[in-house]
Structures are given as structure tokens and as C-alpha cells.
Scaffold this active site. Sequence first.
Site, PDB file in Angstrom:
ATOM      1  N   CYS A 196      15.394  -8.109 -14.951  1.00  0.00           N
ATOM      2  CA  CYS A 196      14.874  -7.973 -14.610  1.00  0.00           C
ATOM      3  C   CYS A 196      13.710  -7.036 -15.763  1.00  0.00           C
ATOM      4  CB  CYS A 196      14.489  -6.593 -13.067  1.00  0.00           C
ATOM      5  SG  CYS A 196      13.036  -6.037 -12.844  1.00  0.00           S
ATOM      6  N   GLU A 217      23.900  -3.113 -12.062  1.00  0.00           N
ATOM      7  CA  GLU A 217      22.779  -2.443 -12.819  1.00  0.00           C
ATOM      8  C   GLU A 217      23.461  -1.973 -13.543  1.00  0.00           C
ATOM      9  OE1 GLU A 217      19.187  -0.632 -12.544  1.00  0.00           O
ATOM     10  OE2 GLU A 217      18.786  -1.531 -10.792  1.00  0.00           O
TER      11      GLU A 217
END
Length: 335
Positions: free
Chosen positions: A113, A143
Amino acid sequence: MNSAVTAPMTPVTEAQPGDILLAEPRGFCAGVDRAIEIVERALLKFGAPIYVRHEIVHNTYVVNDLKQKGAIFIEELSDVPPGATLIFSAHGVSKAVQQEAAARGFQIYDATCPLVTKVHVEVAKLAREGFQFIMIGHKGHPEVEGTMGQLLEGIFLVEDVADVATAPVTKPDQLAVVTQTTLSVDDAAEILAAVKARFPNVREPKQQDICYATQNRQDAVKVLAPKVDVVIVVGSPTSSNSNRLRELAERLGTPAHMVDSADDLQASWLVDRPRVGLTAGASAPDVLVQQVIARLKALGSVSVRRLAGVQETIEFPLPKGLGDKSMAEFAASRS
């Protein structure tokens, strides 16, 4: 996949008995849309199999759909054959993973992202200036592993306020804070306050790291939860942002449950709770929301209404070689 809602509904401010009240916004965000489209375009361009490191997004339906189309999800790069096409998931990867993938000679497309990439860029920039970092996030989340893996040292994870007191910072005047993008906004603010109390000179991001979609979906639940008797969150157990939506509704005093699919919905949750709030995490496709609506109607709900909310228009560009045409044009060009 798209996130357009097909069920007829009327905008409202209050729910009536028998109502399914939809949060707005809910479901797919721009980063998830982009990541899935990268895999689908790679499959069309290069054919199956396409290898993806980690689940492209944390949703069982999405992952299974892409598996059926020819995607193979792996955790270890040693499981990818030489010369294969490899995609990094939306959560991002460490420098070590990037370097190993490049050394193995894969054709690589990065579906990280862009809002996660922004955090990586900030970490790299400030590290060159001599900064250490505190990262607010959940241990083991991909993440967090990817962001902390941008550095070999000098970045310390804190999961709660108690962790702040023991963070082994040695450069308090050259310290920056970064945040996992899918955290509870309120929890992150509480932890950040503790960081600032211990380290008054800590450098904060110019813009908060928690992404717009996480913020918007949590804000929508804050509006939704007080108006209904129970909140249903569509999302997979591994989805951080979906879990935060359920926790937030409960914190606001409304019983809440998370479902991976309509089959998970239990009739007992609705007993004496005729007003149902429905939302979905940023990695949950709208087809699942529609199936939950159908199941709720079968259990006695009468109407579907939606709350007014933020309309998201953000789009992120695709990697070079995959993003020069619309998906329909791209598919037609490969047939």
C-alpha cells in the site's frame, strides 16, 4: 472485485426495529483495490502461476478467489521457482526480503500500500539523519515486520502504554515515532501521548501514519454503534483493521461480532436486538456484505438503510507495465 453496494437502501440518521443500518464508508479501500488488481493483471499478462509473498490482503474470500485464478501464496522465497513472477503483499516487506527476492532473480511487482510505503520512506530518510524510532503496532503483524525490517537496528516496537516505559531508546533527542496504519485511532493516540510524555522531543509524522481508510471506518462505527442494538463487522480474523472495528463498537457499549462470511452469523446474536449495524473492514469485498444482508433478512430484518458518511475517491497508481489501461481493456488485450 468492487465495493459498490447493490442492495436498495435509503439514507437515514436513525434506525428503526427491523433495520439493517449500513456504515459509510465500509469495505475495500484504495490500497486493497490496487493490491488485488496487481495480482489479477499479473495473472492475465503472464499466466498462472503467480507467486505472492504472504496473503495479498487479510481476507479469506479474496485469497481463495485469487488461488482459483492461479495465485500461489507463500511465506518463504525458497518456495518460489527461479524466474517466476513474485508479488509483495499490501502489507509491505523488509529490506532483507526485497534483497533476497532480487538476488533470486524473480520478476517483482510491489503491491505494498502506498501509505505503508510512505512510512518506509520516512523511516529510511530519518535513519540517514541519525534518528532512532519507536513503532506503535502489533508484534508479528506483517506490516510491522516490514516497517521494522527497513532497519537493522534502532527501531523499537511498543504495543501498549506499558511498553513505552521500557523502550531501550539511547538517543531521546533524535527519536521519531511511526505507527502501523491499521491501528485503533484512539489506542494509538493514547500510546503516542505516553511516548511524548517520556520523550518530549520526539518527532511525529507530518501526517499521521494511520491511514485514511482506517480512520474513516472507525469514525463511521462511532456514528453507527449508538444507533443500533448489535454491530456486525465483515472481516477475517487476521484483519487488523476489522478487529479494531469490532473492538471499537464494544468499547462504545454495543455488542459486536465479526464474521468471515454469512455462514458465521448466529441467530442468537439478534435476539431482542432488532436494529442491526453492519460494516466491513478495508479488506472485505462487498459481495460478502451482500451475503450477510441476505442472511440477516432471512433472520427477520426488513429493510436496509445507510448512514451518511465520507465518500472516498482516492486511487493509487499501478506499477509500470500493469497500469496503462483500464482493467477491461487490459483483459481484452490479453485474450
